[in-house]
Every structure is written in structure tokens, then in C-alpha cells.
Design a protein around this motif. Structure first.
Motif, mmCIF file in Angstrom:
data_model
loop_
_atom_site.group_PDB
_atom_site.id
_atom_site.type_symbol
_atom_site.label_atom_id
_atom_site.label_comp_id
_atom_site.label_asym_id
_atom_site.label_seq_id
_atom_site.Cartn_x
_atom_site.Cartn_y
_atom_site.Cartn_z
ATOM 1 N N TYR A 215 0.817 -1.215 0.000
ATOM 2 C CA TYR A 215 0.000 0.000 0.000
ATOM 3 C C TYR A 215 0.850 1.265 0.000
ATOM 4 N N ASN A 216 2.045 1.208 0.583
ATOM 5 C CA ASN A 216 2.921 2.381 0.622
ATOM 6 C C ASN A 216 4.348 1.933 0.903
ATOM 7 N N ASP A 217 5.262 2.886 0.918
ATOM 8 C CA ASP A 217 6.686 2.622 1.072
ATOM 9 C C ASP A 217 7.067 2.748 2.546
ATOM 10 N N PRO A 218 7.648 1.702 3.137
ATOM 11 C CA PRO A 218 7.985 1.775 4.563
ATOM 12 C C PRO A 218 9.021 2.827 4.901
ATOM 13 N N TYR A 219 9.788 3.292 3.903
ATOM 14 C CA TYR A 219 10.870 4.229 4.175
ATOM 15 C C TYR A 219 10.474 5.673 3.917
ATOM 16 N N THR A 220 9.268 5.902 3.393
ATOM 17 C CA THR A 220 8.813 7.274 3.167
ATOM 18 C C THR A 220 7.454 7.549 3.790
ATOM 19 N N THR A 221 6.872 6.575 4.472
ATOM 20 C CA THR A 221 5.544 6.694 5.068
ATOM 21 C C THR A 221 5.674 6.785 6.580
ATOM 22 N N PRO A 222 4.935 7.681 7.234
ATOM 23 C CA PRO A 222 4.933 7.679 8.704
ATOM 24 C C PRO A 222 4.603 6.285 9.238
ATOM 25 N N ALA A 223 5.306 5.891 10.274
ATOM 26 C CA ALA A 223 5.200 4.517 10.758
ATOM 27 C C ALA A 223 3.760 4.093 11.030
ATOM 28 N N ALA A 224 2.963 4.975 11.633
ATOM 29 C CA ALA A 224 1.597 4.612 11.987
ATOM 30 C C ALA A 224 0.723 4.372 10.764
ATOM 31 N N GLN A 225 1.121 4.932 9.601
ATOM 32 C CA GLN A 225 0.302 4.808 8.394
ATOM 33 C C GLN A 225 0.758 3.682 7.468
ATOM 34 N N TYR A 226 1.852 3.039 7.808
ATOM 35 C CA TYR A 226 2.377 1.997 6.932
ATOM 36 C C TYR A 226 1.461 0.777 6.949
ATOM 37 N N ARG A 227 1.240 0.194 5.751
ATOM 38 C CA ARG A 227 0.407 -1.007 5.651
ATOM 39 C C ARG A 227 0.948 -1.937 4.574
ATOM 40 N N ILE A 228 0.952 -3.216 4.897
ATOM 41 C CA ILE A 228 1.246 -4.273 3.950
ATOM 42 C C ILE A 228 0.378 -5.470 4.322
ATOM 43 N N ASP A 229 -0.167 -6.154 3.315
ATOM 44 C CA ASP A 229 -0.931 -7.372 3.555
ATOM 45 C C ASP A 229 -0.091 -8.573 3.154
ATOM 46 N N LEU A 230 0.037 -9.541 4.056
ATOM 47 C CA LEU A 230 0.658 -10.817 3.736
ATOM 48 C C LEU A 230 -0.455 -11.763 3.306
ATOM 49 N N ALA A 231 -0.299 -12.415 2.181
ATOM 50 C CA ALA A 231 -1.391 -13.208 1.631
ATOM 51 C C ALA A 231 -0.892 -14.550 1.130
ATOM 52 N N VAL A 232 -1.770 -15.547 1.206
ATOM 53 C CA VAL A 232 -1.491 -16.875 0.686
ATOM 54 C C VAL A 232 -2.707 -17.332 -0.107
ATOM 55 N N ALA A 233 -2.475 -17.944 -1.272
ATOM 56 C CA ALA A 233 -3.575 -18.463 -2.077
ATOM 57 C C ALA A 233 -4.351 -19.492 -1.262
ATOM 58 N N CYS A 234 -5.640 -19.256 -1.102
ATOM 59 C CA CYS A 234 -6.442 -20.087 -0.199
ATOM 60 C C CYS A 234 -7.910 -19.940 -0.564
ATOM 61 N N PRO A 235 -8.575 -21.033 -0.969
ATOM 62 C CA PRO A 235 -10.008 -20.937 -1.252
ATOM 63 C C PRO A 235 -10.786 -20.756 0.042
ATOM 64 N N PRO A 236 -11.949 -20.083 -0.002
ATOM 65 C CA PRO A 236 -12.760 -19.946 1.210
ATOM 66 C C PRO A 236 -13.348 -21.304 1.594
ATOM 67 N N PRO A 237 -13.735 -21.457 2.863
ATOM 68 C CA PRO A 237 -13.682 -20.446 3.923
ATOM 69 C C PRO A 237 -12.303 -20.362 4.561
ATOM 70 N N VAL A 238 -12.013 -19.232 5.224
ATOM 71 C CA VAL A 238 -10.760 -19.032 5.931
ATOM 72 C C VAL A 238 -11.038 -18.996 7.423
ATOM 73 N N VAL A 239 -10.387 -19.875 8.162
ATOM 74 C CA VAL A 239 -10.487 -19.876 9.618
ATOM 75 C C VAL A 239 -9.232 -19.201 10.150
ATOM 76 N N GLY A 240 -9.382 -17.947 10.569
ATOM 77 C CA GLY A 240 -8.221 -17.127 10.880
ATOM 78 C C GLY A 240 -7.474 -17.488 12.132
ATOM 79 N N GLY A 241 -8.128 -18.151 13.080
ATOM 80 C CA GLY A 241 -7.468 -18.533 14.318
ATOM 81 C C GLY A 241 -6.979 -17.343 15.115
ATOM 82 N N ASP A 242 -6.054 -17.598 16.014
ATOM 83 C CA ASP A 242 -5.520 -16.532 16.860
ATOM 84 C C ASP A 242 -4.746 -15.491 16.057
ATOM 85 N N GLU A 243 -4.225 -15.890 14.909
ATOM 86 C CA GLU A 243 -3.416 -14.966 14.109
ATOM 87 C C GLU A 243 -4.261 -13.892 13.439
ATOM 88 N N GLY A 244 -5.544 -14.172 13.189
ATOM 89 C CA GLY A 244 -6.438 -13.152 12.662
ATOM 90 C C GLY A 244 -6.475 -13.030 11.151
#
Length: 316
Positions: A215-244
């Protein structure tokens, strides 16, 4: 072009991998930076070997009597400090993300005669033992220690080869995502949770593709606004568990796909080049969705210079 003298490796092997500084700098400085960038590239691709100063000075095309001082003056790090930082960075990631790899094996791969010497060097660098880091890494300290290394490599190792992305059509991909929002220094914690969820749900990278949504660059974005999604190919449903983890979809459609081989420190430079050097002359228009990458080969499973990522830039 890199000059490696009588070394069995040819100059052509390094053509296109070593860069100069900005074009408004004096030509002499550009040539000097280019030659020393070849040294950085050589060290990175031979990190498991002995790296005598005479060999490195030959690659730089300078006298061995002056090589160390010139290296430090250009990059702000001593040559052996740089080598140790590279090796200890790899060791830290192996400790954090590869629990099945023994400390002894990691020590030997890092160039140390045994675990005791490795532990002393590791503790001097981090203030933690290797086993302590494996159990509870101090990610904040780790991240900001390596910021100078990121700046050095991102500036001086930007590839000069022309970008040649291919235009592809992709179907929508169902994924399970774990969002990291906040300080990029703590991304390692999120990655460990992501790996734990994948292991528990038997979704290894060999059978379930891995993606990062940027979503943005970790080296030019204020820390609180930084976002990245880690994703894995996975058909639904997704049981997120404690990790969310939650179910999501990587959008289908047209993309410019660029295969990038090398370390994450210079991945950002490849992405910037797509925006600046390729897009304005491509006749293409960006779609209103974030770019993402597919992790094809992983560091530290492979050396950093052999890691492969496919960059997907969304197009209308």
C-alpha cells in the motif's frame, strides 16, 4: 562496467547489475561509484566465500593499499563491517523464520568456526544471544540497525537494465490475508504469525502461492500509516485462528508483470523504475487498486541475490 581482472568470473556477468549515482554528479564520481557498486554485488553473490581485500580491490580497479579507505569514504561502512552485517542479517532471519535450522549450521554458513564465536558476534550486534533472538527477536532494534544498509544498497545497486514488463491478464485469486498496519520495524512479528498459521493449516509455499500487497513505502511513510498485507492463495472459507487471517481476493484484470531477482533492499528501486521509467512511455493507465508482488523464491531459503519476486502493476 565491472573490471574483475584475471578472476574466472567475466565482466559480462556483472553488466547491467551495477549502477552509478544520479546523472548530475561529476562523471568521475559516477565511474567510481559504479566500480565500487560492482564490489558490493560481488560480495553479495559470494557471501559464503573468503573475500580477501586483494580480490575486492581488483574488482574495484584500485590499489589494495587504498581500497579500504575508499570503500569507507564512499559508503560510510568498513568493508568487513559490511560483510559482517550481510552475514548476520541472513543469520538473524534464519533464526527467526527457520526454526528447524540449527544454530550450529547457521553459524557455519555465516563464516564462523563454531557456535561460540558466532554467539559472541551476534550478541555484540544485537545484545541478544542467537537462541534469545530466535525465541523473542528485538525487531525494532534489528530494523533500524539495517536502515543504513538498506540506504547504501538501494542507492548504489539499482539495476540499469531497461525494464521490460509483460502485459498479462490474471483471474481473481482467493487469498487469506494477514494485515500489518503500523511500524514497519515490527513486520517480523507479523511474518512469524503468518508462517505459524500456514504451517498449522498445511499451506507451504511449494503448493500455495505467497503474495504481498503493497500500500505504501515503509521508508517514506509515517510509521503509523504503513500497511502491507501478507497473503497466501487459499479458497474460502478461511479460519483465521488466533493470528487473525481473513478471506480476501486479489483482483483479476490486466497487469504489467515484472520479474525481479535480488534482495528486498532494491525491490523498491525496481518498483519506482516501473512508475518513472516505464509507465510514462507505455501508453498504459493505472487502475485504482494497490500493486502487489508474488514471492516465487524466498530468502533466506535461497541467497538474497537469487530471490525472485513478480511485481504486478494494475492497469486499466
Amino acid at each position: 562496467m565491472c573490471n574483475i581482472g584475471q578472476d574466472a568470473l567475466t565482466t559480462a556477468r556483472y553488466a547491467g547489475t551495477c549502477s552509478s549515482t544520479s546523472p548530475d554528479e561529476p562523471r568521475l564520481n559516477q565511474d567510481l561509484y559504479t566500480r565500487f557498486a560492482c564490489v558490493l554485488h560481488f560480495m553479495d553473490t559470494h557471501l559464503d566465500e573468503d573475500l580477501p581485500l586483494s580480490r575486492l580491490a581488483e574488482i574495484a580497479g584500485v590499489s589494495r593499499w587504498h581500497f579500504q579507505r575508499q570503500f569507507a569514504a564512499l559508503f560510510g561502512l568498513g568493508v568487513y563491517e559490511y560483510i559482517q552485517l550481510r552475514r548476520l542479517k541472513r543469520a538473524a532471519l534464519q533464526l527467526a523464520f527457520r526454526p528447524g535450522q540449527s544454530v550450529l549450521d547457521i553459524a557455519l554458513e555465516s563464516g564462523y568456526a563454531g557456535p561460540e564465536a558466532f554467539a559472541r558476534a551476534f550478541r555484540r550486534q544485537w545484545g541478544q544471544s542467537p537462541s534469545g533472538f530466535r525465541q523473542s527477536p528485538r525487531w525494532h532494534d534489528w530494523h533500524y540497525t539495517y536502515l543504513p544498509l538498506y540506504t547504501l544498497r538501494n542507492r548504489h545497486m539499482t539495476p540499469l537494465r531497461p525494464l521490460q514488463p509483460e502485459i498479462v491478464e490474471r483471474a481473481a485469486t482467493p487469498v487469506a490475508i494477514l494485515q500489518h498496519q503500523g511500524d514497519p520495524a515490527l513486520l517480523g512479528q507479523t511474518i512469524r504469525r503468518f508462517i505459524a498459521w500456514r504451517k498449522r493449516n498445511q499451506m507451504p509455499p511449494s503448493t500455495h502461492a505467497t503474495f504481498n500487497v503493497l500500500y505504501n513505502d515503509p521508508y517514506t511513510t509515517p510509521a503509523a500509516q504503513y500497511r502491507i498485507d501478507l497473503a497466501v492463495a487459499c479458497p474460502p472459507p478461511v479460519v483465521g485462528g488466533d493470528e487473525g487471517l481473513v478471506a480476501d481476493v486479489l483482483p483479476g484484470g490486466r497487469y504489467a508483470r515484472l520479474r525481479y531477482t535480488g534482495p528486498d533492499e532494491t525491490l523498491g528501486a525496481a518498483i519506482r523504475a516501473l512508475y518513472v521509467d516505464w509507465l510514462p512511455y507505455s501508453g498504459e493507465t493505472l487502475r485504482d487498486t494497490p500493486l502487489w508482488i508474488e514471492r516465487v523464491r524466498f530468502y533466506p531459503d535461497v541467497p538474497e541475490h537469487q530471490a525472485i519476486s513478480d511485481i504486478y502493476l494494475p492497469l486499466v
